[in-house]
Motif scaffolding. Structure first.
Motif, PDB file in Angstrom:
ATOM      1  N   SER A  12       0.833  -1.194   0.000  1.00 24.25           N
ATOM      2  CA  SER A  12       0.000   0.000   0.000  1.00 24.25           C
ATOM      3  C   SER A  12       0.869   1.245   0.000  1.00 24.25           C
ATOM      4  O   SER A  12       2.037   1.194   0.407  1.00 24.25           O
ATOM      5  N   ASP A  13       0.312   2.351  -0.452  1.00 27.28           N
ATOM      6  CA  ASP A  13       0.952   3.669  -0.337  1.00 27.28           C
ATOM      7  C   ASP A  13       2.349   3.713  -0.946  1.00 27.28           C
ATOM      8  O   ASP A  13       3.292   4.194  -0.320  1.00 27.28           O
ATOM      9  N   LEU A  14       2.468   3.258  -2.181  1.00 23.74           N
ATOM     10  CA  LEU A  14       3.764   3.299  -2.865  1.00 23.74           C
ATOM     11  C   LEU A  14       4.127   4.733  -3.264  1.00 23.74           C
ATOM     12  O   LEU A  14       5.290   5.081  -3.324  1.00 23.74           O
ATOM     13  N   HIS A  15       3.140   5.535  -3.578  1.00 27.28           N
ATOM     14  CA  HIS A  15       3.314   6.940  -3.951  1.00 27.28           C
ATOM     15  C   HIS A  15       4.374   7.119  -5.035  1.00 27.28           C
ATOM     16  O   HIS A  15       5.202   8.041  -4.972  1.00 27.28           O
ATOM     17  N   VAL A  20       9.785  11.308  -2.810  1.00 26.70           N
ATOM     18  CA  VAL A  20      10.032  10.540  -1.587  1.00 26.70           C
ATOM     19  C   VAL A  20       9.271   9.207  -1.610  1.00 26.70           C
ATOM     20  O   VAL A  20       9.146   8.547  -0.592  1.00 26.70           O
ATOM     21  N   GLY A  21       8.775   8.809  -2.785  1.00 29.39           N
ATOM     22  CA  GLY A  21       8.040   7.559  -2.942  1.00 29.39           C
ATOM     23  C   GLY A  21       8.903   6.500  -3.607  1.00 29.39           C
ATOM     24  O   GLY A  21      10.075   6.729  -3.940  1.00 29.39           O
ATOM     25  N   LEU A  22       8.310   5.342  -3.825  1.00 30.60           N
ATOM     26  CA  LEU A  22       9.017   4.227  -4.459  1.00 30.60           C
ATOM     27  C   LEU A  22       9.409   4.597  -5.890  1.00 30.60           C
ATOM     28  O   LEU A  22       8.587   5.126  -6.652  1.00 30.60           O
ATOM     29  N   HIS A  23      10.654   4.322  -6.244  1.00 31.89           N
ATOM     30  CA  HIS A  23      11.168   4.634  -7.583  1.00 31.89           C
ATOM     31  C   HIS A  23      12.266   3.636  -7.913  1.00 31.89           C
ATOM     32  O   HIS A  23      13.118   3.354  -7.068  1.00 31.89           O
ATOM     33  N   PRO A  25      15.814   2.255  -9.669  1.00 32.71           N
ATOM     34  CA  PRO A  25      17.103   2.941  -9.695  1.00 32.71           C
ATOM     35  C   PRO A  25      17.379   3.724 -10.983  1.00 32.71           C
ATOM     36  O   PRO A  25      18.192   4.639 -10.988  1.00 32.71           O
ATOM     37  N   GLU A  26      16.682   3.383 -12.068  1.00 30.92           N
ATOM     38  CA  GLU A  26      16.900   4.062 -13.338  1.00 30.92           C
ATOM     39  C   GLU A  26      16.318   5.479 -13.304  1.00 30.92           C
ATOM     40  O   GLU A  26      15.338   5.744 -12.627  1.00 30.92           O
ATOM     41  N   GLU A  27      16.926   6.361 -14.081  1.00 38.76           N
ATOM     42  CA  GLU A  27      16.390   7.711 -14.222  1.00 38.76           C
ATOM     43  C   GLU A  27      15.051   7.665 -14.950  1.00 38.76           C
ATOM     44  O   GLU A  27      14.807   6.783 -15.775  1.00 38.76           O
ATOM     45  N   THR A  28      14.206   8.629 -14.645  1.00 38.55           N
ATOM     46  CA  THR A  28      12.936   8.778 -15.345  1.00 38.55           C
ATOM     47  C   THR A  28      13.062   9.931 -16.330  1.00 38.55           C
ATOM     48  O   THR A  28      13.332  11.072 -15.920  1.00 38.55           O
ATOM     49  N   PRO A  29      12.874   9.659 -17.632  1.00 36.26           N
ATOM     50  CA  PRO A  29      12.928  10.751 -18.603  1.00 36.26           C
ATOM     51  C   PRO A  29      11.727  11.685 -18.432  1.00 36.26           C
ATOM     52  O   PRO A  29      10.621  11.244 -18.155  1.00 36.26           O
ATOM     53  N   LEU A  30      11.980  12.987 -18.600  1.00 38.23           N
ATOM     54  CA  LEU A  30      10.940  13.997 -18.450  1.00 38.23           C
ATOM     55  C   LEU A  30      10.623  14.643 -19.795  1.00 38.23           C
ATOM     56  O   LEU A  30      11.438  14.607 -20.725  1.00 38.23           O
ATOM     57  N   ASP A  31       9.458  15.259 -19.882  1.00 36.13           N
ATOM     58  CA  ASP A  31       8.990  15.864 -21.133  1.00 36.13           C
ATOM     59  C   ASP A  31       9.928  16.935 -21.680  1.00 36.13           C
ATOM     60  O   ASP A  31       9.968  17.170 -22.879  1.00 36.13           O
ATOM     61  N   ASP A  32      10.670  17.608 -20.803  1.00 44.33           N
ATOM     62  CA  ASP A  32      11.529  18.706 -21.256  1.00 44.33           C
ATOM     63  C   ASP A  32      12.892  18.234 -21.747  1.00 44.33           C
ATOM     64  O   ASP A  32      13.761  19.036 -22.045  1.00 44.33           O
ATOM     65  N   GLY A  33      13.084  16.922 -21.800  1.00 42.25           N
ATOM     66  CA  GLY A  33      14.359  16.373 -22.248  1.00 42.25           C
ATOM     67  C   GLY A  33      15.298  16.051 -21.104  1.00 42.25           C
ATOM     68  O   GLY A  33      16.330  15.421 -21.297  1.00 42.25           O
ATOM     69  N   GLU A  94       4.000   5.326 -15.387  1.00 46.46           N
ATOM     70  CA  GLU A  94       5.154   4.603 -15.929  1.00 46.46           C
ATOM     71  C   GLU A  94       6.135   4.231 -14.822  1.00 46.46           C
ATOM     72  O   GLU A  94       6.708   3.138 -14.835  1.00 46.46           O
ATOM     73  N   ILE A  95       6.344   5.133 -13.862  1.00 49.00           N
ATOM     74  CA  ILE A  95       7.219   4.815 -12.722  1.00 49.00           C
ATOM     75  C   ILE A  95       6.633   3.628 -11.957  1.00 49.00           C
ATOM     76  O   ILE A  95       7.352   2.695 -11.584  1.00 49.00           O
ATOM     77  N   LEU A  96       5.319   3.646 -11.741  1.00 42.64           N
ATOM     78  CA  LEU A  96       4.645   2.535 -11.058  1.00 42.64           C
ATOM     79  C   LEU A  96       4.876   1.223 -11.797  1.00 42.64           C
ATOM     80  O   LEU A  96       5.232   0.203 -11.191  1.00 42.64           O
ATOM     81  N   LYS A  97       4.699   1.224 -13.101  1.00 44.76           N
ATOM     82  CA  LYS A  97       4.908   0.010 -13.900  1.00 44.76           C
ATOM     83  C   LYS A  97       6.357  -0.473 -13.783  1.00 44.76           C
ATOM     84  O   LYS A  97       6.605  -1.681 -13.637  1.00 44.76           O
ATOM     85  N   MET A  98       7.302   0.461 -13.831  1.00 43.53           N
ATOM     86  CA  MET A  98       8.714   0.085 -13.727  1.00 43.53           C
ATOM     87  C   MET A  98       9.022  -0.546 -12.362  1.00 43.53           C
ATOM     88  O   MET A  98       9.870  -1.427 -12.264  1.00 43.53           O
TER      89      MET A  98
END
Length: 174
Positions: A12-15, A20-23, A25-33, A94-98
């Motif tokens: 529960s509560d993965l956020h 400060v939530g579950l992530h 180790p890989e970087e997450t790409p953002l819309d701004d590049g 997408e972070i949740l799926k990863m």
């Protein structure tokens, strides 16, 4: 109760999507590049996430494994917070799926019930968790559907696991 051995794992509560939530180790790409790099604290959470699922695998080695995700899977864009990776709901999903990919690859999950969290986190009508639940179902895992609405995620889940009834809801502040 049936003679079949069952294990029910609850998280529960993965956020996911919060800084400060579950992530993973890989970087997450953002819309701004650019990209979001998880913090040291998130690395600690990640190691404990994997350790939890390793233990679940050990306990469920010769059992049928069922999982309940009991709400607030993502963090959403709430209360003017600055502690989110992105305001984009798709990025948070997408972070949740990863976060779940290594679990799905290493574990034989028979069913995964998705309970909707608070709308301030998971969107109107639990839209983020509904999207995740559909993704899980698309991977061939049974996702118990809401008996009334037939949605893949539920505000109130009741499941019978070998004669043991589990009643799960996610409650925010009362």
């Amino acid at each position: 109760m049936s003679g079949k051995r069952l294990v029910v794992a609850v998280v529960s509560d993965l956020h996911c999507g919060s800084t400060v939530g579950l992530h993973p180790p890989e970087e997450t790409p953002l819309d701004d590049g650019g990209a979001y790099t998880p913090s040291k604290a998130q690395g600690w959470l990640w190691s404990h996430w994997l350790a939890y699922w390793k233990r679940v695998r050990e306990v469920a080695k010769w059992a049928e494994l069922h999982v309940i995700l009991n709400g607030d899977a993502v963090d959403g864009d709430h209360h003017g917070t600055t502690q989110i990776v992105s305001r984009h709901p798709g990025t948070q999903i997408e972070i949740l799926k990863m976060c779940w990919l290594p679990v799905l690859e290493a574990t034989r999950i028979k069913s995964l019930a998705v309970v909707r969290g608070t709308e301030v986190h998971v969107g109107p009508n639990g839209s983020a968790e509904e999207s995740f639940a559909r993704w899980i179902a698309g991977r061939g895992i049974t996702v118990p559907r809401d008996p009334a609405t037939k949605t893949h995620s539920q505000w109130h889940f009741k499941g019978d696991y070998g004669g043991v009834v589990v009643d799960a809801t996610h409650h925010g502040r009362m």
